[in-house]
Motif scaffolding. Structure first.
Motif, short mmCIF file in Angstrom:
data_model
loop_
_atom_site.label_atom_id
_atom_site.label_comp_id
_atom_site.label_asym_id
_atom_site.label_seq_id
_atom_site.Cartn_x
_atom_site.Cartn_y
_atom_site.Cartn_z
N PRO A 105 0.83 -1.21 0.00
CA PRO A 105 0.00 0.00 0.00
C PRO A 105 0.86 1.26 0.00
O PRO A 105 1.91 1.32 0.64
CB PRO A 105 -0.80 -0.13 1.30
N ALA A 106 0.43 2.26 -0.75
CA ALA A 106 1.14 3.54 -0.83
C ALA A 106 0.14 4.66 -1.02
O ALA A 106 -0.80 4.54 -1.81
CB ALA A 106 2.16 3.53 -1.98
N TRP A 107 0.35 5.77 -0.31
CA TRP A 107 -0.62 6.87 -0.31
C TRP A 107 -0.15 8.00 -1.20
O TRP A 107 0.98 8.48 -1.09
CB TRP A 107 -0.83 7.38 1.11
N VAL A 115 -2.85 3.36 -3.44
CA VAL A 115 -2.55 2.32 -4.43
C VAL A 115 -2.01 1.11 -3.69
O VAL A 115 -1.26 1.25 -2.72
CB VAL A 115 -1.49 2.82 -5.44
N TRP A 116 -2.45 -0.07 -4.09
CA TRP A 116 -1.82 -1.27 -3.55
C TRP A 116 -1.84 -2.38 -4.60
O TRP A 116 -2.52 -2.28 -5.62
CB TRP A 116 -2.47 -1.71 -2.25
N SER A 117 -1.03 -3.41 -4.37
CA SER A 117 -0.84 -4.49 -5.34
C SER A 117 -1.68 -5.71 -4.99
O SER A 117 -1.77 -6.08 -3.81
CB SER A 117 0.63 -4.92 -5.40
N ASP A 118 -2.30 -6.29 -5.99
CA ASP A 118 -2.91 -7.61 -5.91
C ASP A 118 -2.01 -8.50 -6.76
O ASP A 118 -2.22 -8.65 -7.96
CB ASP A 118 -4.34 -7.57 -6.43
N ILE A 119 -0.98 -9.07 -6.14
CA ILE A 119 0.12 -9.67 -6.90
C ILE A 119 -0.33 -10.80 -7.82
O ILE A 119 -0.04 -10.78 -9.02
CB ILE A 119 1.24 -10.15 -5.96
N PRO A 120 -1.04 -11.83 -7.33
CA PRO A 120 -1.40 -12.93 -8.23
C PRO A 120 -2.31 -12.52 -9.38
O PRO A 120 -2.25 -13.11 -10.46
CB PRO A 120 -2.11 -13.92 -7.30
N CYS A 381 0.83 1.21 5.45
CA CYS A 381 1.36 2.55 5.22
C CYS A 381 0.43 3.55 5.89
O CYS A 381 -0.73 3.25 6.19
CB CYS A 381 1.49 2.87 3.73
N PHE A 382 0.96 4.74 6.17
CA PHE A 382 0.14 5.82 6.69
C PHE A 382 -0.36 6.66 5.53
O PHE A 382 0.35 6.89 4.54
CB PHE A 382 0.95 6.70 7.64
N GLY A 383 -1.61 7.12 5.64
CA GLY A 383 -2.18 7.94 4.59
C GLY A 383 -3.32 8.78 5.11
O GLY A 383 -3.42 9.05 6.30
N GLY A 384 -4.19 9.19 4.19
CA GLY A 384 -5.23 10.14 4.52
C GLY A 384 -4.68 11.55 4.41
O GLY A 384 -3.45 11.75 4.44
#
Length: 411
Positions: A105-107, A115-120, A381-384
């Protein structure tokens, strides 16, 4: 013979209302009695709020029952220092579910999205802050894992399939940040963090050399020695020829593109998540388990810490924690620091219900708090807008909880 009602039952509307009221109270009491009994705690004490370890388990979805009396029952203070970091009256929320393995996850502070990854599933997903909408952000993502945003707001992604780190530029183009070291292809970069000096630091374990999260080595490679697995299936024709060539390591790439190894496999085997302290004078690196093609024993689910010198060289490496909590191994994966230097680490406790989620550690290595989730957590991750909301990418779902602190770094 029909039952005869008392005379007062026919004496106007007032008497009828009394009859119906009394009958309603009796029926209602019969219905509610079991529920009230269930809600009562032992010896007449109030019941605790629903928790991930209760039976039946707590429902984290938007349709679940209210979860808080004052603090969420699954945000646990271990030491008093955590009381100022947890946010009263803020519940853990499951924002979305439907992935196969959520990571990275990344903000984005400008766009106010995660944004975050759904790897498979070979895709990146995006959560919008304004209305909670989730959609596919990038597909294919080359089985991306870790993501972050640098100090200029550009997204960085670690690609398992292509075995490289890339940067998505503001004009829409893509730059390859690192793909080779000493003429040999990287294993499968996992997580990346930016430094204010313009450099990027990333880990390179071998976890992408498997079908589920990328593709295996070409025939004869360490992750496909017998060559029975076809690394090209399901891939574009130019892919599937890579073989593992390097030991695991941590790297730094400077603004000029020069790639330097900063942590060797001997120091931290199978490095995974990493982050800097708020002053960038310490680097924390998580060592996970044995990966595909490993000929070493592999990591043991620990985290190490190094001093970062003015020359960007590391020294005084030592184990920060073994992540044993109540006799349970809370294996870490991803990590972020808050502004006070506390470390918020994802937790993979396997089938030990109530220990997967997040563990929170002081800069001195003391466990001060925990967040319990019903799924294994891969990264955080921190966000908002105020960077005070902790987002947790956990197995199939995305969770969030507001905190009483802020993340120390962008993304």
């Amino acid at each position: 013979m029909a039952e005869q009602l008392p005379n007062w039952a026919f004496d106007g509307s007032s008497a009828r209302r009394r009859l119906l009221r009394d009958m309603g109270i009796a029926v209602g009491a019969a219905i509610l009695a079991p529920q009230m009994a269930q809600a009562q705690g032992a010896a007449g004490k109030p019941a605790a709020p629903p928790s991930t370890i209760t039976q039946p388990p707590r429902d984290f979805s938007a349709n679940g029952a209210p979860t808080t009396y004052f603090t969420d029952p699954d945000v646990l203070t271990v030491e008093p220092a955590f009381d100022g970091l947890r946010q009263p009256n803020a519940p853990i929320q499951r924002l979305w579910t439907g992935a196969l393995w959520s990571e990275g996850p990344a903000w984005n502070s400008v766009g106010k999205f995660l944004v975050w990854s759904d790897i498979p599933n070979n895709r990146q997903l995006r959560y919008l802050e304004d209305d909670g909408h989730v959609s596919v952000f990038r597909t294919p993502s080359n089985n991306s894992n870790g993501n972050t945003f640098d100090y200029q707001g550009r997204q960085l992604s670690c690609e398992h399939l292509m075995r490289r780190v890339v940067r998505y530029e503001l004009d829409g183009s893509t730059t390859i940040i690192a793909a080779m070291y000493n003429g040999k292809r990287l294993n499968s970069p996992n997580d990346v963090v930016p430094h204010p000096d313009g450099s990027y630091w990333f880990t390179d374990p071998p976890y992408g050399a498997q079908f589920y999260e990328g593709t295996v080595d070409a025939a004869g490679g360490p992750a496909n020695k017998a060559g029975r697995l076809n690394s090209r299936l399901g891939q574009p024709p130019e892919l599937g020829s890579y073989k593992r060539e390097l030991p695991t390591a941590v790297y730094r790439v400077d603004k000029s593109g020069t790639l330097t190894q900063v942590v060797s496999e001997d120091q931290v085997p199978d490095p995974n998540g990493l982050c800097f302290s708020p002053d960038h004078k310490k680097l924390y690196v998580i060592s996970t388990g044995q990966g595909p093609g490993d000929t070493i024993a592999g990591g043991k689910g620990d985290m190490f810490v190094f001093d970062v010198g003015s020359d960007n060289k590391l020294s005084n490496g030592k184990r920060f924690s073994d992540f044993m909590v109540d006799g349970i191994k809370c294996g870490p994966d991803g990590v972020r620091a808050d502004v006070d230097g506390n470390l918020w680490c994802s937790s993979n406790a396997g089938r030990a219900v109530g220990y997967s989620g997040v563990t929170v550690w002081s800069p001195q290595g003391q466990l001060i708090g925990r967040i319990r989730l019903p799924e294994i957590c891969g990264n955080v991750c921190f966000g908002g807008p105020k960077r005070n909301r902790l987002f947790m990418a956990a197995s199939q779902s995305l969770y969030a909880v507001y905190t009483g602190t802020q993340g120390a770094a962008p993304g």
